[in-house]
Design an enzyme around this catalytic site. Sequence first.
Site, PDB file in Angstrom:
ATOM      1  N   HIS A 261       0.834  -1.207   0.000  1.00 15.67           N
ATOM      2  CA  HIS A 261       0.000   0.000   0.000  1.00 15.67           C
ATOM      3  C   HIS A 261       0.875   1.266   0.000  1.00 15.67           C
ATOM      4  CE1 HIS A 261      -3.664   2.329   1.311  1.00 15.67           C
ATOM      5  NE2 HIS A 261      -2.702   3.132   1.738  1.00 15.67           N
ATOM      6  N   GLU A 262       1.824   1.323   0.930  1.00 12.45           N
ATOM      7  CA  GLU A 262       2.669   2.526   1.040  1.00 12.45           C
ATOM      8  C   GLU A 262       3.594   2.673  -0.162  1.00 12.45           C
ATOM      9  OE1 GLU A 262       1.964   4.746   3.120  1.00 12.45           O
ATOM     10  OE2 GLU A 262       0.592   3.496   4.277  1.00 12.45           O
TER      11      GLU A 262
ATOM     12  N   HIS B 257       1.898   4.520  -2.967  1.00  8.56           N
ATOM     13  CA  HIS B 257       1.934   5.986  -2.775  1.00  8.56           C
ATOM     14  C   HIS B 257       3.303   6.525  -3.198  1.00  8.56           C
ATOM     15  CE1 HIS B 257      -1.815   6.432  -0.648  1.00  8.56           C
ATOM     16  NE2 HIS B 257      -1.451   5.708   0.389  1.00  8.56           N
TER      17      HIS B 257
HETATM   18 ZN   LIG Z   1      -2.573   5.161   2.078  1.00  6.90          ZN
END
Ligand SMILES: [Zn+2]
Length: 376
Positions: free
Chosen positions: A68-69, A72
């Site tokens: 997830h990170e 980003h």
């Molecule tokens: Zn996030």
Amino acid sequence: MFGESYSLFRILGFEIRANVTWLFLALLITWSLAAGFFPFVYPDLAPTTYWSMALVGMLGLFFSLLFHELSHSVVARAYGLPVGGITLFLFGGVAEMTAEPKEPKVEFWMAIAGPIASVVLGVAFYGVAVTMEGLGVPDHIAGVARYLGFINFLLAAFNMVPGFPLDGGRVLRAALWHWKGDVVWATLWASRMGQGFGLLLVALGVVSFLGGNFIGGMWWILIGLFVRAAAAAGYKQLLTQQALKGKTVRRFMTTDPVTVPPETTVEQFVEEYLYRHDYDVFPVVRDGRLLGCASLRQAKAVPREEWRQTRVSDVCQDCGDVNTVDVDEDAGEALNRMQQNENGRLMVTEGPRLVGMLVLKDFLRYLQIRGELEKA
Ligand SMILES: [Zn+2]
């Protein structure tokens, strides 16, 4: 913010760190899976089986947060924003951005990338679970993949709540920013939504706690408080950046700093500088030129009986990047650096010369007065 972090490895050029508090989360997750969730869903298995399943589940969660990170970070880097690294901590993961996006479009794609990645990973884990079941793999083994699929959907859903600093809050901010063209106004509303959501989590936590779910209740109260504080801090930080925009260090420095002549003895340095002033680090200056920095630490390194004969010029050291700043540097940049060196002061230089001192107190005073004037 949460104490020490340890570097684990690098992936795609990003440094991955784990905060000490992540260990607590890892233990809590493993324990609650092994002693609660898996025995409830798949009864009558051996304890070692539950613990193995829980361990795989915890590692899968680690991977899911990281994925997830990373998404980003990859999008941020593609738009040219610097990413410091990824740190896993008590409440999940955080990709450290050292600069904010300059336009709503960038903010939108950066924010939405995380939930999209989690949905994709969730579908993949469900796919693995269904394939395993089709191949006749025992239910409880496929069950771990099924659990991880669910966790990724949960991650996506939680993060899409439209309150800053959650991803959904950033999407909301990007939308409002695009609509009105005012990033401060957009941040204010996204931050208010975030603070409201934080309070809601605290309230749900209290209800849950009073209902007898002590650990779960405490957990939601903690996350709620964290979201609330982060939402408020995000707005304040933006105001600070806006207030300092386009201003350089020159605007804020004091021009007559206390300096130490190089021929001062260590004894004089201790008596007349360290004892008399509030600071630990002093610039050593001859004819306006910065020769180095003298500090409490260097004085302590000299044996007491040599204090009279030793001169400050013999013990002072290069001030280093953390303690100095160029007079024409961006004030917001300087403020960031000052918060890193932790002594709240920077020596301001122009070439080899010391031209002033930048003090955190003066910054804060400026920001406070500006804030008061804007309220009026
Ligand atoms: Zn996030």
